[in-house]
Design an enzyme around this catalytic site. Structure first.
Site, PDB file in Angstrom:
ATOM      1  N   LYS A  93      -0.057  12.349  -7.086  1.00 10.63           N
ATOM      2  CA  LYS A  93      -1.427  12.001  -6.714  1.00 10.63           C
ATOM      3  C   LYS A  93      -1.711  12.366  -5.250  1.00 10.63           C
ATOM      4  CE  LYS A  93      -1.797   8.963  -4.212  1.00 10.63           C
ATOM      5  NZ  LYS A  93      -1.824   7.520  -3.873  1.00 10.63           N
ATOM      6  N   HIS A 123     -12.432   1.727  -7.649  1.00  6.92           N
ATOM      7  CA  HIS A 123     -12.347   2.253  -6.286  1.00  6.92           C
ATOM      8  C   HIS A 123     -13.547   3.131  -5.981  1.00  6.92           C
ATOM      9  CE1 HIS A 123     -10.578   2.708  -2.527  1.00  6.92           C
ATOM     10  NE2 HIS A 123      -9.602   3.569  -2.768  1.00  6.92           N
ATOM     11  N   ASN A 142      -4.119  10.840  -1.843  1.00  7.54           N
ATOM     12  CA  ASN A 142      -4.818   9.620  -1.437  1.00  7.54           C
ATOM     13  C   ASN A 142      -6.300   9.736  -1.766  1.00  7.54           C
ATOM     14  OD1 ASN A 142      -6.435   8.010   0.819  1.00  7.54           O
ATOM     15  ND2 ASN A 142      -4.496   6.996   0.391  1.00  7.54           N
ATOM     16  N   SER A 143      -6.881   8.645  -2.195  1.00 17.38           N
ATOM     17  CA  SER A 143      -8.267   8.653  -2.680  1.00 17.38           C
ATOM     18  C   SER A 143      -9.291   8.875  -1.571  1.00 17.38           C
ATOM     19  CB  SER A 143      -8.578   7.325  -3.368  1.00 17.38           C
ATOM     20  OG  SER A 143      -7.658   7.092  -4.399  1.00 17.38           O
ATOM     21  N   GLU A 157      -2.942   3.874 -11.003  1.00 10.31           N
ATOM     22  CA  GLU A 157      -4.242   4.548 -10.999  1.00 10.31           C
ATOM     23  C   GLU A 157      -4.236   5.684 -12.015  1.00 10.31           C
ATOM     24  OE1 GLU A 157      -3.454   5.196  -6.796  1.00 10.31           O
ATOM     25  OE2 GLU A 157      -3.975   7.308  -7.033  1.00 10.31           O
ATOM     26  N   ASP A 211       1.249  -1.125  -4.918  1.00  8.40           N
ATOM     27  CA  ASP A 211       0.485   0.071  -5.271  1.00  8.40           C
ATOM     28  C   ASP A 211       1.483   1.036  -5.924  1.00  8.40           C
ATOM     29  OD1 ASP A 211      -0.901   2.426  -5.317  1.00  8.40           O
ATOM     30  OD2 ASP A 211      -1.278   2.500  -3.149  1.00  8.40           O
ATOM     31  N   ASP A 258       0.822  10.547   1.695  1.00  5.93           N
ATOM     32  CA  ASP A 258       0.612   9.682   0.531  1.00  5.93           C
ATOM     33  C   ASP A 258       0.415  10.563  -0.711  1.00  5.93           C
ATOM     34  OD1 ASP A 258       0.080   7.503  -1.085  1.00  5.93           O
ATOM     35  OD2 ASP A 258      -1.974   7.235  -0.374  1.00  5.93           O
ATOM     36  N   ASP A 268       0.910   3.790  -7.480  1.00  2.00           N
ATOM     37  CA  ASP A 268       0.336   5.136  -7.655  1.00  2.00           C
ATOM     38  C   ASP A 268       0.044   5.398  -9.128  1.00  2.00           C
ATOM     39  OD1 ASP A 268       0.370   5.475  -4.965  1.00  2.00           O
ATOM     40  OD2 ASP A 268       2.137   6.765  -4.881  1.00  2.00           O
ATOM     41  N   ARG A 323      -6.230   0.923 -12.258  1.00  2.00           N
ATOM     42  CA  ARG A 323      -7.192   1.381 -11.223  1.00  2.00           C
ATOM     43  C   ARG A 323      -7.992   2.561 -11.749  1.00  2.00           C
ATOM     44  NH1 ARG A 323      -5.091   2.797  -5.195  1.00  2.00           N
ATOM     45  NH2 ARG A 323      -6.412   4.616  -4.729  1.00  2.00           N
ATOM     46  N   SER A 381       0.811  -1.223   0.000  1.00  2.00           N
ATOM     47  CA  SER A 381       0.000   0.000   0.000  1.00  2.00           C
ATOM     48  C   SER A 381       0.842   1.271   0.000  1.00  2.00           C
ATOM     49  CB  SER A 381      -0.886  -0.014   1.255  1.00  2.00           C
ATOM     50  OG  SER A 381      -1.314   1.290   1.567  1.00  2.00           O
ATOM     51  N   GLY A 382       0.525   2.177  -0.916  1.00  2.00           N
ATOM     52  CA  GLY A 382       1.216   3.460  -0.956  1.00  2.00           C
ATOM     53  C   GLY A 382       0.939   4.260   0.303  1.00  2.00           C
ATOM     54  N   LEU A 383      -0.330   4.218   0.758  1.00  2.00           N
ATOM     55  CA  LEU A 383      -0.685   4.945   1.973  1.00  2.00           C
ATOM     56  C   LEU A 383       0.112   4.420   3.171  1.00  2.00           C
ATOM     57  CD1 LEU A 383      -2.482   6.816   3.698  1.00  2.00           C
ATOM     58  CD2 LEU A 383      -4.153   4.951   3.815  1.00  2.00           C
TER      59      LEU A 383
HETATM   60  C1  SPV Z   1      -3.409   2.531  -0.717  1.00  2.00           C
HETATM   61  O1  SPV Z   1      -3.546   1.634   0.094  1.00  2.00           O
HETATM   62  O2  SPV Z   1      -2.412   3.233  -0.764  1.00  2.00           O
HETATM   63  C2  SPV Z   1      -4.450   2.786  -1.707  1.00  2.00           C
HETATM   64  C3  SPV Z   1      -5.839   2.507  -1.373  1.00  2.00           C
HETATM   65  O3  SPV Z   1      -4.134   3.268  -2.735  1.00  2.00           O
HETATM   66  S1  SPV Z   1      -6.538   3.978  -0.813  1.00  2.00           S
HETATM   67  O4  SPV Z   1      -5.829   4.415   0.348  1.00  2.00           O
HETATM   68  O5  SPV Z   1      -7.929   3.676  -0.536  1.00  2.00           O
HETATM   69  O6  SPV Z   1      -6.420   4.949  -1.894  1.00  2.00           O
HETATM   70 MG    MG Z   2      -2.332   4.179  -2.756  1.00  2.00          MG
END
Ligand code: SPV
Ligand code: MG
Length: 534
Positions: free
Chosen positions: A118, A188, A120-121, A112, A83, A56, A85, A157, A44-46
């Protein structure tokens, strides 16, 4: 052969059932996720950014993410879907990422359709500008053309719902990415219900594998995802969130109490950290490869005799292989030697030699065991007697520290003497020493004066406990003495004590006193004592 990680990820994406993968953000958490039973990891990027203490928002550079992913990959056997990004730039940057991920055995990457850098979503109130569809398709194609392993997976994504766009745009984008060669699409949504996902899945009608991240719509039963035809669900951030809570609690408590005493029972022991780091594997490797770690002491263990006093119990094995507490006496000694990094071990076998497996030690055979005694067995091992050495009996049990005690000393030849034994019997080998045992620190520089069954009562200071340790020089003296004695007519009947007596005039044999801590397993009563001894 194990399947490639890429193949495993592809199978997760294409299997008919709903699969789950879980977030990890470093080598340790990756291993924990694997041990929990997951068949894949979401890089996970986050979470990786959070663990690095940054946002993130592409604040960590792509090589920093890559390095983290490499640690995660090295720590685990299950596939990682990273991830990625936006791919950290244009098609060209993404090509290079794919190449580097493959080199590190990362099984796949998700990109994505947002713009770099980017956000975070799930973050509230952020503009989420999307990438132009064709530009993003070019990125996917470039990645697919670059990968050298056909099973490496690129997941595209779709952030249409995140950007506030509707189902039509979501489907349009997903379809374009599918045609561009993506192996799966990730749709997502940050709604609290799975409404977006349901609408998408109805329209999508099973065209291609679909991945979801149910962070916000977590209350939807997972059976519903399966019914909708979702291939893969990602638990995207729960491990970092769990660890943050645990770390906050521990740090606050330690700070408040200015002590770690009350927290000790609530945190894992240090040994658990060692285990997760793979310490046992390193220990095994050290035993195998690291000659410096290994003690140079060679050990000869005499185990040729039957021990007929045990009757039927030794019908199919020598007494060194009698089991006490489910382990053969000899195996117990070998294990204790190994614990001290002593791995160069030679066991002299004779009676029922097949019962002495040679697993973890070398064997030397005394075919004439029935007509010969200990010294003859030792003589057969004379070619390995060089350098530091230990000579022991296969039918004695020792507490581990006695082995260290014997190796620690400097005299050229040392023997272990138990000062706590009744010395009135005329059967055991008793010793007369330069000084009796005293209960202080003066038990140094004590030398052997006589050793024999003929030494008993007041003249005896203890019983020989069956270990001889020697320096390279001492070992040479032992070998020379063996050669000399081998010409004697009665050589076949001689015991180790005869050799020690022969050595006394030539060198000072140091006595290392113990009080108990060993057991000469000589009869059934001794075996009965073992439980207590161990
Ligand atoms: C992550 O886990 O970094 C994601 C999912 O990209 S989210 O945090 O929902 O964007
Ligand atoms: Mg991410």
């Amino acid at each position: 052969m194990n399947k490639a990680k890429t193949t495993l990820l592809r199978e997760l994406l294409t299997s008919k059932s709903l699969e789950f993968i879980c977030e990890a953000h470093n080598g340790l958490s990756a291993r924990i996720v694997e041990e929990a039973g997951f068949s894949g990891i979401w890089g996970s990027g986050l979470s990786i950014s959070a663990a690095l203490g940054v946002r993130d928002s592409n604040e960590a550079s792509w090589t920093q993410i890559l390095e983290t992913a490499e640690f995660m990959s090295d720590a685990t056997q299950i596939p990682i879907l990273l991830d990625g990004d936006t791919g950290y730039g244009n098609f060209n940057n993404f090509r290079r990422l794919v190449k580097k991920l493959e080199q590190r055995e990362i099984a796949g990457v998700c990109i994505e359709d947002k713009r770099f850098p980017k956000a975070n979503s799930l973050i509230e109130g952020k503009q989420q500008p999307l990438e132009d569809i064709d530009t993003f398709c070019g990125k996917i194609k470039a990645g697919k053309d670059t990968q050298s392993d056909p099973d490496f997976c690129i997941v595209a994504r779709v952030e249409a719902f995140i950007a506030g766009l509707g189902l039509k745009q979501a489907i349009e984008r997903a379809e374009a990415y599918r045609r561009a060669g993506a192996d799966a699409v990730l749709i997502h949504s940050k709604k609290r219900t799975a409404a977006d996902i349901e609408a998408f899945m109805r329209e999508w009608a099973d065209r291609h594998p679909v991945v979801i991240v149910p962070t916000k719509y977590y209350s939807t039963p997972t059976g519903h995802f399966q019914d909708m035809g979702i291939s893969l669900a990602i638990w995207a951030n729960h491990i970092v969130r769990a660890s943050v809570q645990a770390m906050q609690k521990a740090a606050q408590r330690i700070h408040a109490e200015e002590s770690v005493a009350s927290i000790e029972d609530h945190i894992v022991p240090v040994s658990e950290i060692f285990r997760l780091q793979g310490a046992p594997e390193l220990e095994a490797a050290e035993n195998r490869y690291d000659t410096l770690q290994n003690s140079r002491a060679k050990t000869v263990i005499l185990a040729a005799s039957r021990g007929s006093q045990f009757g039927e119990m030794t019908a199919d094995r020598p007494k060194a292989m009698l089991k006490v507490n489910n382990r053969a006496i000899l195996d117990d000694t070998v294990a204790k030697l190994n614990k001290h990094k002593i791995n160069d071990i030679y066991v002299v076998r004779g009676y029922m030699k097949g019962a002495i497996s040679g697993d973890g030690y070398n064997t030397i055979d005394n075919a004439a065991y029935a007509e010969t005694n200990e010294l003859y067995s030792l003589y057969l091992a004379r070619h390995v007697l060089e350098g530091e050495s230990l000579i022991m009996y296969g039918d004695c049990l020792y507490r581990s520290h006695l082995i260290t005690d014997m190796l620690d000393k400097e005299a050229d030849i040392r023997i272990l003497v138990d000062a706590d034994k009744d010395t009135s019997s005329k059967e055991h080998d008793h010793v007369m020493c330069s000084r009796p045992y005293t209960n202080d620190f003066l038990n140094k520089d004590i030398y052997l004066q006589d050793i024999s069954v003929k030494v008993y009562d007041e003249t005896a200071h203890g019983e020989w406990a069956g270990i001889i340790a020697s320096s390279p020089k001492g070992t040479r003296m032992i070998r020379d003495t063996l050669e000399k004695m081998s010409t004697w007519e009665n050589f076949n009947q001689l015991a180790l004590t005869d050799m020690l007596r022969e050595l006394i005039p030539a060198c000072t044999i140091q006595v290392v006193y113990t009080k108990g801590g060993w057991l000469d397993v000589d009869n059934l009563l001794d075996i009965a004592d073992v439980g207590e001894f161990l």
